[in-house]
Design a protein around this motif. Structure first.
Motif, PDB file in Angstrom:
ATOM      1  N   LYS A 163     -72.105 -47.638  13.302  1.00 41.07           N
ATOM      2  CA  LYS A 163     -70.920 -48.100  14.022  1.00 41.07           C
ATOM      3  C   LYS A 163     -69.690 -47.325  13.581  1.00 41.07           C
ATOM      4  O   LYS A 163     -69.634 -46.790  12.469  1.00 41.07           O
ATOM      5  CB  LYS A 163     -70.709 -49.598  13.799  1.00 41.07           C
ATOM      6  CG  LYS A 163     -71.793 -50.462  14.437  1.00 41.07           C
ATOM      7  CD  LYS A 163     -71.363 -51.911  14.530  1.00 41.07           C
ATOM      8  CE  LYS A 163     -72.382 -52.729  15.293  1.00 41.07           C
ATOM      9  NZ  LYS A 163     -71.933 -54.102  15.554  1.00 41.07           N
ATOM     10  N   PHE A 164     -68.710 -47.297  14.463  1.00 39.50           N
ATOM     11  CA  PHE A 164     -67.425 -46.698  14.128  1.00 39.50           C
ATOM     12  C   PHE A 164     -66.614 -47.679  13.278  1.00 39.50           C
ATOM     13  O   PHE A 164     -66.884 -48.884  13.289  1.00 39.50           O
ATOM     14  CB  PHE A 164     -66.652 -46.364  15.404  1.00 39.50           C
ATOM     15  CG  PHE A 164     -67.235 -45.222  16.194  1.00 39.50           C
ATOM     16  CD1 PHE A 164     -67.054 -43.915  15.800  1.00 39.50           C
ATOM     17  CD2 PHE A 164     -67.983 -45.467  17.343  1.00 39.50           C
ATOM     18  CE1 PHE A 164     -67.597 -42.861  16.521  1.00 39.50           C
ATOM     19  CE2 PHE A 164     -68.532 -44.427  18.072  1.00 39.50           C
ATOM     20  CZ  PHE A 164     -68.340 -43.113  17.652  1.00 39.50           C
ATOM     21  N   LYS A 167     -69.929 -48.240  23.537  1.00 41.38           N
ATOM     22  CA  LYS A 167     -69.113 -49.394  23.171  1.00 41.38           C
ATOM     23  C   LYS A 167     -69.977 -50.560  22.667  1.00 41.38           C
ATOM     24  O   LYS A 167     -69.680 -51.162  21.628  1.00 41.38           O
ATOM     25  CB  LYS A 167     -68.281 -49.846  24.374  1.00 41.38           C
ATOM     26  CG  LYS A 167     -67.353 -51.020  24.116  1.00 41.38           C
ATOM     27  CD  LYS A 167     -66.515 -51.298  25.361  1.00 41.38           C
ATOM     28  CE  LYS A 167     -65.522 -52.428  25.106  1.00 41.38           C
ATOM     29  NZ  LYS A 167     -66.182 -53.732  24.878  1.00 41.38           N
ATOM     30  N   ILE A 168     -71.036 -50.859  23.401  1.00 34.80           N
ATOM     31  CA  ILE A 168     -71.857 -52.023  23.057  1.00 34.80           C
ATOM     32  C   ILE A 168     -72.723 -51.766  21.833  1.00 34.80           C
ATOM     33  O   ILE A 168     -72.955 -52.662  21.015  1.00 34.80           O
ATOM     34  CB  ILE A 168     -72.717 -52.427  24.267  1.00 34.80           C
ATOM     35  CG1 ILE A 168     -71.801 -52.967  25.375  1.00 34.80           C
ATOM     36  CG2 ILE A 168     -73.754 -53.479  23.883  1.00 34.80           C
ATOM     37  CD1 ILE A 168     -72.502 -53.203  26.686  1.00 34.80           C
ATOM     38  N   ARG A 169     -73.183 -50.531  21.655  1.00 31.58           N
ATOM     39  CA  ARG A 169     -74.090 -50.246  20.545  1.00 31.58           C
ATOM     40  C   ARG A 169     -73.368 -49.804  19.276  1.00 31.58           C
ATOM     41  O   ARG A 169     -73.812 -50.109  18.166  1.00 31.58           O
ATOM     42  CB  ARG A 169     -75.089 -49.174  20.958  1.00 31.58           C
ATOM     43  CG  ARG A 169     -76.217 -48.979  19.946  1.00 31.58           C
ATOM     44  CD  ARG A 169     -77.267 -48.016  20.469  1.00 31.58           C
ATOM     45  NE  ARG A 169     -78.341 -47.846  19.508  1.00 31.58           N
ATOM     46  CZ  ARG A 169     -79.423 -48.612  19.413  1.00 31.58           C
ATOM     47  NH1 ARG A 169     -79.564 -49.618  20.255  1.00 31.58           N
ATOM     48  NH2 ARG A 169     -80.355 -48.391  18.516  1.00 31.58           N
ATOM     49  N   HIS A 170     -72.219 -49.114  19.414  1.00 32.89           N
ATOM     50  CA  HIS A 170     -71.634 -48.475  18.244  1.00 32.89           C
ATOM     51  C   HIS A 170     -70.195 -48.889  17.926  1.00 32.89           C
ATOM     52  O   HIS A 170     -69.656 -48.453  16.907  1.00 32.89           O
ATOM     53  CB  HIS A 170     -71.697 -46.950  18.392  1.00 32.89           C
ATOM     54  CG  HIS A 170     -73.107 -46.427  18.512  1.00 32.89           C
ATOM     55  ND1 HIS A 170     -73.999 -46.478  17.464  1.00 32.89           N
ATOM     56  CD2 HIS A 170     -73.768 -45.886  19.563  1.00 32.89           C
ATOM     57  CE1 HIS A 170     -75.155 -45.968  17.860  1.00 32.89           C
ATOM     58  NE2 HIS A 170     -75.048 -45.609  19.122  1.00 32.89           N
ATOM     59  N   SER A 209     -73.951 -42.230   9.790  1.00 23.72           N
ATOM     60  CA  SER A 209     -74.135 -43.289   8.798  1.00 23.72           C
ATOM     61  C   SER A 209     -73.865 -44.664   9.396  1.00 23.72           C
ATOM     62  O   SER A 209     -73.051 -44.820  10.316  1.00 23.72           O
ATOM     63  CB  SER A 209     -73.186 -43.060   7.619  1.00 23.72           C
ATOM     64  OG  SER A 209     -73.166 -44.165   6.750  1.00 23.72           O
ATOM     65  N   ASN A 210     -74.550 -45.675   8.847  1.00 23.89           N
ATOM     66  CA  ASN A 210     -74.286 -47.060   9.271  1.00 23.89           C
ATOM     67  C   ASN A 210     -73.386 -47.781   8.263  1.00 23.89           C
ATOM     68  O   ASN A 210     -73.357 -49.005   8.199  1.00 23.89           O
ATOM     69  CB  ASN A 210     -75.581 -47.835   9.468  1.00 23.89           C
ATOM     70  CG  ASN A 210     -76.358 -48.047   8.169  1.00 23.89           C
ATOM     71  OD1 ASN A 210     -75.929 -47.633   7.083  1.00 23.89           O
ATOM     72  ND2 ASN A 210     -77.506 -48.696   8.257  1.00 23.89           N
ATOM     73  N   GLU A 216     -64.477 -36.944   5.534  1.00 24.68           N
ATOM     74  CA  GLU A 216     -65.172 -36.514   6.736  1.00 24.68           C
ATOM     75  C   GLU A 216     -66.470 -37.285   6.923  1.00 24.68           C
ATOM     76  O   GLU A 216     -67.188 -37.549   5.960  1.00 24.68           O
ATOM     77  CB  GLU A 216     -65.461 -35.012   6.681  1.00 24.68           C
ATOM     78  CG  GLU A 216     -64.230 -34.144   6.850  1.00 24.68           C
ATOM     79  CD  GLU A 216     -64.581 -32.681   7.054  1.00 24.68           C
ATOM     80  OE1 GLU A 216     -65.708 -32.297   6.651  1.00 24.68           O
ATOM     81  OE2 GLU A 216     -63.768 -31.947   7.618  1.00 24.68           O
ATOM     82  N   GLU A 217     -66.734 -37.670   8.160  1.00 23.13           N
ATOM     83  CA  GLU A 217     -67.962 -38.368   8.518  1.00 23.13           C
ATOM     84  C   GLU A 217     -68.736 -37.512   9.513  1.00 23.13           C
ATOM     85  O   GLU A 217     -68.150 -36.821  10.341  1.00 23.13           O
ATOM     86  CB  GLU A 217     -67.653 -39.729   9.158  1.00 23.13           C
ATOM     87  CG  GLU A 217     -66.760 -40.633   8.344  1.00 23.13           C
ATOM     88  CD  GLU A 217     -67.506 -41.300   7.195  1.00 23.13           C
ATOM     89  OE1 GLU A 217     -68.751 -41.149   7.128  1.00 23.13           O
ATOM     90  OE2 GLU A 217     -66.848 -41.973   6.382  1.00 23.13           O
ATOM     91  N   LYS A 218     -70.058 -37.560   9.427  1.00 23.48           N
ATOM     92  CA  LYS A 218     -70.897 -36.814  10.359  1.00 23.48           C
ATOM     93  C   LYS A 218     -71.046 -37.608  11.663  1.00 23.48           C
ATOM     94  O   LYS A 218     -71.343 -38.801  11.650  1.00 23.48           O
ATOM     95  CB  LYS A 218     -72.270 -36.552   9.751  1.00 23.48           C
ATOM     96  CG  LYS A 218     -72.226 -35.659   8.500  1.00 23.48           C
ATOM     97  CD  LYS A 218     -71.693 -34.278   8.824  1.00 23.48           C
ATOM     98  CE  LYS A 218     -71.747 -33.364   7.611  1.00 23.48           C
ATOM     99  NZ  LYS A 218     -71.232 -32.008   7.906  1.00 23.48           N
ATOM    100  N   ILE A 219     -70.850 -36.911  12.786  1.00 21.60           N
ATOM    101  CA  ILE A 219     -70.877 -37.541  14.103  1.00 21.60           C
ATOM    102  C   ILE A 219     -71.879 -36.826  15.003  1.00 21.60           C
ATOM    103  O   ILE A 219     -71.963 -35.598  15.012  1.00 21.60           O
ATOM    104  CB  ILE A 219     -69.486 -37.503  14.770  1.00 21.60           C
ATOM    105  CG1 ILE A 219     -68.423 -38.135  13.866  1.00 21.60           C
ATOM    106  CG2 ILE A 219     -69.517 -38.182  16.131  1.00 21.60           C
ATOM    107  CD1 ILE A 219     -68.581 -39.618  13.654  1.00 21.60           C
ATOM    108  N   ASN A 220     -72.627 -37.606  15.775  1.00 21.09           N
ATOM    109  CA  ASN A 220     -73.549 -37.080  16.771  1.00 21.09           C
ATOM    110  C   ASN A 220     -72.944 -37.218  18.162  1.00 21.09           C
ATOM    111  O   ASN A 220     -72.447 -38.290  18.522  1.00 21.09           O
ATOM    112  CB  ASN A 220     -74.870 -37.851  16.742  1.00 21.09           C
ATOM    113  CG  ASN A 220     -75.628 -37.670  15.450  1.00 21.09           C
ATOM    114  OD1 ASN A 220     -76.392 -36.726  15.284  1.00 21.09           O
ATOM    115  ND2 ASN A 220     -75.414 -38.586  14.503  1.00 21.09           N
TER     116      ASN A 220
END
Length: 272
Positions: A86-87, A64-67, A156-157, A135-139
Motif C-alpha cells: 500500500k501507499f 485505489k481499492i487494492r493499494h 514493499s508492504n 526512496e521506495e521501489k515502485i512498480n
C-alpha cells in the motif's frame, strides 16, 4: 473472472486521448470519477500516460481499492488474508499519476518481464521518495505497447498496518454508525468477515449519551448473517470525536488487536 481491457477498448482509449481537445489543449485533467464509466479517461499525464477509471481488476479503481492506504477491501489467501502493498496514508489518488510519471522512463523498463501476463503488459520498476528522504521501489504496469496504466504499487508492504497478521482468519469490513434521532444514543457496528467473505463477528459499541458511557460486546453470526450469541467485554467512559467523519475513520482504522484476539479465542472455543 478478471476483467482487463480488450484490444478494441485499448484502441478506443488511445483515440480518445489523442483526439479529445480537452487533453490536447488543457493538459492534465481529473474529472468527477464517480460519474465516469470504466473506459473513461481520468487523467493524461505530462508524459502522456493514460489513467482510465477502470474497475477492480485494472487502472484507477484497481490501484485505489487494492493499494490505497485507507482501502478496506479484503483479499483472502489461504487461512488468512493477503497483506498487499500500500501507499503511505497521505498519498491520495490524484498523486498516482505523478508517481507513475516519475517511474516511466526507458532505464526503468524491465526487459525480461516476469508478470504472469507479460504478453499483455510491460513493467517499469524504479525509485520514488514519498517523504523526499527515503526512496521506495515502485512498480508501474502498462498495457503492452501503450501508455495506458494497468497498475501502480509499491514493492514493499511496509505501509500496510496488517502486514504481520496474514494468518489472522478475519478481516474488518466497513463500519456502520446508527444514531437514535430522539436521545442521540449511538450504535457502532464493526464487522469481521471470514476468508469466505461471510460475516462471522461484529464488535458492537453502544454509546449512551446521558450516562456518558459506552458498552462493548462481540456479536457472533452464522454464515447467513443470523445472530447466534454475544460476548460482553465491558464498559468505559464515552469517547468523543470532532464529528462523525472523525469518528468513522477512527473506528474503521484503529488498533483493536486486543479485541480481535478475543474473537479468535471465541472461534477456537467453538471448535473444542
Amino acid at each position: 473472472m478478471e476483467r482487463i481491457l480488450t484490444e478494441s477498448e485499448i484502441k478506443l482509449i488511445e483515440s480518445e486521448a489523442k483526439n479529445n481537445p480537452i487533453f490536447k489543449f488543457y493538459g492534465l485533467k481529473i474529472f468527477n470519477v464517480s460519474k465516469l464509466n470504466y473506459l473513461n479517461i481520468i487523467t493524461l499525464s505530462d508524459k502522456n500516460l493514460i489513467l482510465i477509471k477502470g474497475n477492480l481488476d485494472t487502472a484507477y479503481e484497481h490501484i485505489k481499492i487494492r493499494h490505497e492506504y485507507w482501502s478496506t477491501q479484503p483479499y483472502p489467501k489461504g487461512e488468512g488474508f493477503q497483506a498487499q502493498s500500500k501507499f503511505p496514508n497521505d498519498i491520495y489518488p490524484a498523486k498516482f499519476i505523478k508517481i507513475a510519471d516519475s517511474i516511466y522512463s526507458p532505464e526503468n523498463l524491465i526487459e525480461n518481464n516476469d508478470h504472469k501476463d507479460s504478453d499483455k503488459f510491460e513493467k517499469y520498476f524504479g525509485a520514488y521518495s514519498f517523504d523526499n528522504i527515503t526512496e521506495e521501489k515502485i512498480n508501474l504496469i502498462l498495457y503492452k505497447g501503450t501508455k495506458i496504466i494497468h497498475s501502480l504499487y509499491p514493492q514493499s508492504n511496509k505501509y500496510n498496518k496488517n502486514r504481520n497478521r496474514t494468518k489472522y482468519p478475519f478481516s474488518r469490513g466497513i463500519i456502520q454508525i446508527n444514531t437514535n434521532s430522539l436521545n442521540k444514543n449511538k450504535e457502532i457496528h464493526i464487522p469481521y468477515f471470514g476468508t469466505d467473505l461471510k460475516l462471522k463477528y461484529t464488535i458492537l459499541i453502544e454509546k449512551f449519551i446521558e450516562k456518558e458511557i459506552e458498552e462493548w460486546r462481540i456479536l457472533a453470526f452464522d454464515g447467513n448473517r443470523n445472530y447466534k450469541f454475544d460476548y460482553y467485554i465491558g464498559e468505559k467512559k464515552i469517547s468523543e470525536f470532532r464529528g462523525e467523519t472523525s469518528e468513522r475513520i477512527s473506528y474503521q482504522h484503529c488498533d483493536l488487536k486486543h479485541i480481535e484476539e478475543l474473537i479468535l479465542q471465541i472461534e477456537r472455543s467453538k471448535k473444542e
